[in-house]
Enzyme design. Structure first.
Site, PDB file in Angstrom:
ATOM      1  CG  HIS A   1     -80.385  54.470  28.113  1.00 59.35           C
ATOM      2  ND1 HIS A   1     -79.231  53.886  28.595  1.00 59.35           N
ATOM      3  CD2 HIS A   1     -80.542  55.616  28.822  1.00 59.35           C
ATOM      4  CE1 HIS A   1     -78.731  54.636  29.561  1.00 59.35           C
ATOM      5  NE2 HIS A   1     -79.500  55.689  29.711  1.00 59.35           N
TER       6      HIS A   1
ATOM      7  CB  CYS B   1     -74.972  49.321  26.357  1.00 61.45           C
ATOM      8  SG  CYS B   1     -76.737  49.624  26.462  1.00 61.45           S
TER       9      CYS B   1
END
Length: 270
Positions: free
Chosen positions: A169, A263
């Site tokens: 990511h 996250c």
């Protein structure tokens, strides 16, 4: 003398790790045979929430649901710009149900939610950065989702290609320091994407692989304070040299699932 930085109060959405576990492997960090200490994970998560609140930020929570062990990673659920919510469509089948409770939370709090037609993993790959949105692709979110986000927000979206599976990511390889600058790990990106970042951010703070692997780039900045993994020592020193104030928060249990501070943190930009 380092430049004096100014923080801005933020509004964060988080999800308690009530059902956190590593039950499947969808990135190189995840090993289902390695147990997670759920009690420790909860204490670490609470320390993050406490750190945000101690620094003047608003923290709201969405309830975790059984069977969704990665729901704690709130950043992946959506991206919010000027009160507009662009939701998620997860790449992995195991995570796809997470979109529903997050969309319900936003709708219950008065937001309209646009569900993407393409694979898109929220702030995991769509990172608002002042005048534009930096957008990662290569492992999860697709370029088609970049185009959808640009049409939805009316904000320029700049695509960046990730090439190292450990940085699957964008928010594992880059974070926004303030309206004008970022920190990132160059080798996580394709050559062309590195050139783009060098042009956009000639004064960026760059990280070593050691600090990146310690989840140092999965950090959250309020413009002055940088909530950062304590293992990213060299990066923290570089940030301090630039006038930022590192705030170490240990989320090492979440590293077992490939996640960290960012996250676990969805920023609501109203």
């Amino acid at each position: 003398m380092p430049e004096s930085r100014v923080e801005r109060p933020r509004r964060y959405l988080v999800c308690e790790p009530g059902f956190f576990a590593v039950r499947y492997a969808i990135n190189p960090w995840m090993r289902p045979d390695r147990p997670v200490d759920v009690s420790l994970a909860r204490r670490q998560w609470l320390s993050l929430v406490d750190a945000y609140r101690r620094h003047g930020h608003t923290v709201e929570t969405v309830e975790p649901l059984p069977g969704l062990p990665d729901m704690v990673f709130a950043a992946n659920a959506a991206v919010v710009v000027d009160g507009r919510v662009f939701g998620s469509r997860f790449h992995a089948p195991e995570r796809r149900p997470e979109s529903v409770p997050y969309a319900a939370w936003f709708k219950a709090h008065g937001f309209d939610v646009q569900q993407p037609e393409s694979v898109c993993e929220g702030e995991g790959d769509l990172v608002p950065a002042g005048r534009w949105i930096l957008a990662g692709t290569g492992f999860r979110t697709t370029p088609e989702a970049h185009r959808e986000a640009q049409e939805f927000f009316g904000v320029p979206v700049i695509g960046l290609t990730l090439v190292d599976p450990y940085f699957y990511h964008l928010d594992t390889a880059l974070f926004v320091l303030d309206e004008e600058n970022v920190a990132y790990y160059p080798e996580a990106f394709s050559p062309g994407s590195r050139e783009v970042l060098e042009r956009l951010y000639p004064d960026a703070v760059t990280a070593t692989r050691e600090d990146a692997m310690a989840f140092g780039l999965n950090s959250v900045s309020d413009g002055r304070h940088v909530f950062i993994s304590p293992g990213a020592t060299a990066l923290a020193a570089r940030l301090a040299d630039r006038g930022y104030v590192p705030v170490p928060v240990d989320l090492s249990e979440f590293h077992k699932a490939g996640g960290g501070i960012k996250c676990c943190t969805q920023e609501i930009r109203s």
